[in-house]
Every structure is written in structure tokens, then in C-alpha cells.
Design a protein around this motif. Structure first.
Motif, PDB file in Angstrom:
ATOM      1  N   UNK A 160       0.828  -1.217   0.000  1.00  0.00           N
ATOM      2  CA  UNK A 160       0.000   0.000   0.000  1.00  0.00           C
ATOM      3  C   UNK A 160       0.857   1.259   0.000  1.00  0.00           C
ATOM      4  N   UNK A 161       2.121   1.123   0.423  1.00  0.00           N
ATOM      5  CA  UNK A 161       3.033   2.269   0.469  1.00  0.00           C
ATOM      6  C   UNK A 161       4.240   2.088  -0.445  1.00  0.00           C
ATOM      7  N   UNK A 162       4.094   1.251  -1.464  1.00  0.00           N
ATOM      8  CA  UNK A 162       5.110   1.111  -2.497  1.00  0.00           C
ATOM      9  C   UNK A 162       6.290   0.222  -2.149  1.00  0.00           C
ATOM     10  N   UNK A 163       6.155  -0.620  -1.110  1.00  0.00           N
ATOM     11  CA  UNK A 163       7.252  -1.514  -0.727  1.00  0.00           C
ATOM     12  C   UNK A 163       6.895  -2.930  -1.174  1.00  0.00           C
ATOM     13  N   UNK A 164       7.691  -3.460  -2.084  1.00  0.00           N
ATOM     14  CA  UNK A 164       7.425  -4.777  -2.651  1.00  0.00           C
ATOM     15  C   UNK A 164       7.689  -5.891  -1.640  1.00  0.00           C
ATOM     16  N   UNK A 165       6.925  -6.994  -1.739  1.00  0.00           N
ATOM     17  CA  UNK A 165       7.237  -8.163  -0.914  1.00  0.00           C
ATOM     18  C   UNK A 165       8.682  -8.596  -1.133  1.00  0.00           C
ATOM     19  N   UNK A 166       9.334  -9.035  -0.062  1.00  0.00           N
ATOM     20  CA  UNK A 166      10.727  -9.453  -0.140  1.00  0.00           C
ATOM     21  C   UNK A 166      11.711  -8.347   0.203  1.00  0.00           C
ATOM     22  N   UNK A 167      11.204  -7.165   0.581  1.00  0.00           N
ATOM     23  CA  UNK A 167      12.078  -6.036   0.926  1.00  0.00           C
ATOM     24  C   UNK A 167      12.474  -6.115   2.398  1.00  0.00           C
ATOM     25  N   UNK A 168      13.774  -6.279   2.645  1.00  0.00           N
ATOM     26  CA  UNK A 168      14.278  -6.328   4.022  1.00  0.00           C
ATOM     27  C   UNK A 168      14.068  -4.976   4.695  1.00  0.00           C
ATOM     28  N   UNK A 169      13.918  -4.995   6.020  1.00  0.00           N
ATOM     29  CA  UNK A 169      13.699  -3.757   6.767  1.00  0.00           C
ATOM     30  C   UNK A 169      14.806  -2.745   6.492  1.00  0.00           C
ATOM     31  N   UNK A 170      16.053  -3.212   6.456  1.00  0.00           N
ATOM     32  CA  UNK A 170      17.181  -2.299   6.227  1.00  0.00           C
ATOM     33  C   UNK A 170      17.131  -1.658   4.846  1.00  0.00           C
ATOM     34  N   UNK A 171      16.379  -2.267   3.925  1.00  0.00           N
ATOM     35  CA  UNK A 171      16.286  -1.747   2.563  1.00  0.00           C
ATOM     36  C   UNK A 171      15.060  -0.866   2.323  1.00  0.00           C
ATOM     37  N   UNK A 172      14.283  -0.626   3.381  1.00  0.00           N
ATOM     38  CA  UNK A 172      13.130   0.265   3.233  1.00  0.00           C
ATOM     39  C   UNK A 172      13.619   1.673   2.921  1.00  0.00           C
ATOM     40  N   UNK A 173      12.850   2.439   2.157  1.00  0.00           N
ATOM     41  CA  UNK A 173      13.248   3.818   1.867  1.00  0.00           C
ATOM     42  C   UNK A 173      13.436   4.619   3.160  1.00  0.00           C
ATOM     43  N   UNK A 174      14.329   5.581   3.140  1.00  0.00           N
ATOM     44  CA  UNK A 174      14.634   6.392   4.323  1.00  0.00           C
ATOM     45  C   UNK A 174      13.404   7.135   4.832  1.00  0.00           C
ATOM     46  N   UNK A 175      12.467   7.454   3.932  1.00  0.00           N
ATOM     47  CA  UNK A 175      11.291   8.212   4.339  1.00  0.00           C
ATOM     48  C   UNK A 175      10.082   7.333   4.664  1.00  0.00           C
ATOM     49  N   UNK A 176      10.291   6.009   4.703  1.00  0.00           N
ATOM     50  CA  UNK A 176       9.201   5.096   5.049  1.00  0.00           C
ATOM     51  C   UNK A 176       8.805   5.299   6.504  1.00  0.00           C
ATOM     52  N   UNK A 177       7.510   5.278   6.776  1.00  0.00           N
ATOM     53  CA  UNK A 177       7.007   5.414   8.145  1.00  0.00           C
ATOM     54  C   UNK A 177       6.017   4.284   8.418  1.00  0.00           C
ATOM     55  N   UNK A 178       5.758   4.042   9.688  1.00  0.00           N
ATOM     56  CA  UNK A 178       4.798   3.020  10.093  1.00  0.00           C
ATOM     57  C   UNK A 178       3.453   3.322   9.427  1.00  0.00           C
ATOM     58  N   UNK A 179       2.879   2.349   8.706  1.00  0.00           N
ATOM     59  CA  UNK A 179       1.605   2.608   8.029  1.00  0.00           C
ATOM     60  C   UNK A 179       0.420   2.747   8.982  1.00  0.00           C
ATOM     61  N   UNK A 180       0.602   2.393  10.250  1.00  0.00           N
ATOM     62  CA  UNK A 180      -0.489   2.497  11.219  1.00  0.00           C
ATOM     63  C   UNK A 180      -0.429   3.814  11.991  1.00  0.00           C
TER      64      UNK A 180
END
Length: 54
Positions: free
Chosen positions: A21-41
Motif C-alpha cells: 500500500x506504500x510502495x514496498x514490494x514483498x521481499x524487501x528487508x527492513x534495512x532496505x526500506x526507503x529512508x522516508x518510510x514510516x509506520x503505516x499504522x
């Protein structure tokens, strides 16, 4: 890949599921999340997450 838990709301980031829902594909490790990613909740930043204990 390790799951990470939001220390504010308890949301669990599961790398196998990603966060499509926020543009992060399945299989993306936490360390590889975009720097601006935030908790979706609750909207906190990545530094509010901790590795889930097994």
C-alpha cells in the motif's frame, strides 16, 4: 528475513509481505526500506522499530 515491530503501536513489518500500500514490494528487508518510510499504522519513523524476538 527478520520481522520488525513498531515500539509505538505494535505494527509488525514482515519483509515477506512488504508494504504494498506504500510502495514496498514483498521481499524487501527492513534495512532496505526507503529512508522516508514510516509506520503505516501510526506514522512513526523507522528508528521506532525493533527486531521481533523469536
Amino acid at each position: 528475513m527478520k520481522k520488525y515491530v513498531c515500539s509505538v503501536c505494535g505494527y509488525i513489518y514482515d519483509p515477506q509481505a512488504g508494504d504494498p500500500d506504500n510502495g514496498v514490494k514483498p521481499g524487501t528487508a527492513f534495512k532496505d526500506l526507503p529512508a522516508d518510510w514510516v509506520c503505516p499504522v501510526c506514522g512513526v519513523e523507522k528508528d521506532s522499530f525493533e527486531p521481533q524476538e523469536d
